[in-house]
Design a protein around this motif. Structure first.
Motif, mmCIF file in Angstrom:
data_model
loop_
_atom_site.group_PDB
_atom_site.id
_atom_site.type_symbol
_atom_site.label_atom_id
_atom_site.label_comp_id
_atom_site.label_asym_id
_atom_site.label_seq_id
_atom_site.Cartn_x
_atom_site.Cartn_y
_atom_site.Cartn_z
ATOM 1 N N LEU A 123 0.721 -1.315 0.063
ATOM 2 C CA LEU A 123 -0.008 -0.055 -0.070
ATOM 3 C C LEU A 123 0.958 1.238 -0.243
ATOM 4 O O LEU A 123 0.536 2.281 -0.888
ATOM 5 C CB LEU A 123 -1.009 -0.023 0.997
ATOM 6 N N PHE A 124 1.900 1.125 0.806
ATOM 7 C CA PHE A 124 2.855 2.478 0.909
ATOM 8 C C PHE A 124 3.551 2.746 -0.394
ATOM 9 O O PHE A 124 3.445 3.755 -0.891
ATOM 10 C CB PHE A 124 3.905 2.336 1.932
ATOM 11 N N ARG A 125 4.076 1.644 -1.117
ATOM 12 C CA ARG A 125 4.875 1.776 -2.341
ATOM 13 C C ARG A 125 4.197 1.721 -3.720
ATOM 14 O O ARG A 125 4.662 2.294 -4.400
ATOM 15 C CB ARG A 125 6.044 0.761 -2.298
ATOM 16 N N GLN A 126 3.184 0.966 -3.757
ATOM 17 C CA GLN A 126 2.439 0.723 -4.877
ATOM 18 C C GLN A 126 0.961 1.049 -5.117
ATOM 19 O O GLN A 126 0.423 1.266 -6.051
ATOM 20 C CB GLN A 126 2.533 -0.794 -5.326
ATOM 21 N N GLY A 127 0.271 1.450 -3.904
ATOM 22 C CA GLY A 127 -1.127 1.273 -3.874
ATOM 23 C C GLY A 127 -1.828 0.229 -4.243
ATOM 24 O O GLY A 127 -1.067 -1.031 -4.097
ATOM 25 N N ASP A 128 -3.056 0.317 -4.410
ATOM 26 C CA ASP A 128 -3.928 -0.919 -4.856
ATOM 27 C C ASP A 128 -4.710 -0.352 -6.095
ATOM 28 O O ASP A 128 -5.704 0.440 -5.837
ATOM 29 C CB ASP A 128 -4.726 -1.396 -3.774
ATOM 30 N N SER A 129 -4.409 -0.621 -7.105
ATOM 31 C CA SER A 129 -5.039 -0.266 -8.344
ATOM 32 C C SER A 129 -6.551 -0.614 -8.411
ATOM 33 O O SER A 129 -7.313 -0.173 -9.047
ATOM 34 C CB SER A 129 -4.176 -0.582 -9.827
ATOM 35 N N LEU A 130 -6.747 -1.909 -8.137
ATOM 36 C CA LEU A 130 -8.095 -2.598 -8.180
ATOM 37 C C LEU A 130 -8.805 -1.778 -7.182
ATOM 38 O O LEU A 130 -10.125 -1.514 -7.554
ATOM 39 C CB LEU A 130 -8.065 -3.977 -7.940
ATOM 40 N N ARG A 131 -8.558 -1.188 -6.106
ATOM 41 C CA ARG A 131 -9.275 -0.564 -5.315
ATOM 42 C C ARG A 131 -9.379 1.251 -5.303
ATOM 43 O O ARG A 131 -9.640 1.663 -4.546
ATOM 44 C CB ARG A 131 -8.893 -0.806 -3.729
#
Length: 206
Positions: A123-131
């Motif tokens: 979550l910190f480095r990439q996030g969550d593209s699906l959400r």
């Protein structure tokens, strides 16, 4: 994620061009040290709190600290039953002195937790593209130290319990101090486990 990122970039560009000089802390750290005595009961002598629910102020960007003090004083975007009365009698000079003093203190030690929090790192480095969750790194940098000029705070070297508390405040909108609702938008998509994992990961950043 693209929408949130664009909003962030727009905000940073506008802020750097148009921020009034009054937003930049120009206080006296020596005066700030003497004025910080009342703050030390909760935040420690040098801005490192012994209570995990209270923030570490040491090393935080002066501009960010100053803006938070202003918001506590106004009670509009960040009301607090504890902080608002504490800052009610502070002058602008008092707040600038305090902000500079705490900004110059060494940050707290990183807090390593076990086992490694894979979800928190993602979550910190990439996030969550699906959400549609933007990565924290976009505003707060790879080491969580933020961006002083843009007004993004240092979030590493912070107690995880406090970070979760603030994420929840953004989620419930009891805290509305984030420009363009960046944090409120992000936090609205996080569940309690997301918050715990990312807060633990951030606390351990060097």
């Amino acid at each position: 994620m693209r929408f949130i990122t664009n909003n962030v970039l727009t905000y940073v560009f506008f802020l750097l061009l148009s921020a009034p000089l009054s937003l930049w802390a120009t206080g006296d750290p020596i005066a700030g040290k003497s004025k910080a005595m009342i703050c030390s009961a909760c935040h420690g002598e040098t801005g490192i709190s012994a209570n995990p629910m209270w923030p570490n102020l040491a090393g935080q960007h002066a501009r960010y600290l100053l803006e938070q003090l202003r918001q506590f004083k106004s009670g509009n975007k960040r009301p607090s039953a504890i902080m608002s009365p504490m800052v009610s009698s502070l002058t602008e000079q008092d707040m600038e002195d305090l902000a500079i003093y705490y900004a110059q203190q060494p940050v707290a030690a990183a807090i390593k937790t076990q086992p490694p929090h894979t979800l928190g790192e993602q979550l910190f480095r990439q996030g969550d593209s699906l959400r549609h969750i933007a990565a924290c790194i976009a505003c707060h940098g790879p080491d969580g130290r933020g961006n002083a000029q843009a007004g993004f705070p240092l979030i590493s070297h912070q107690n995880a319990d406090y970070t979760v508390q603030q994420l929840m405040a953004f989620k419930t909108k009891s805290r509305q101090s984030d420009p363009l609702e960046i944090m409120r938008t992000l936090a609205s998509k996080l569940n309690p486990e997301d918050m715990k994992q990312v807060a633990d990961y951030i606390a351990g950043l060097e």
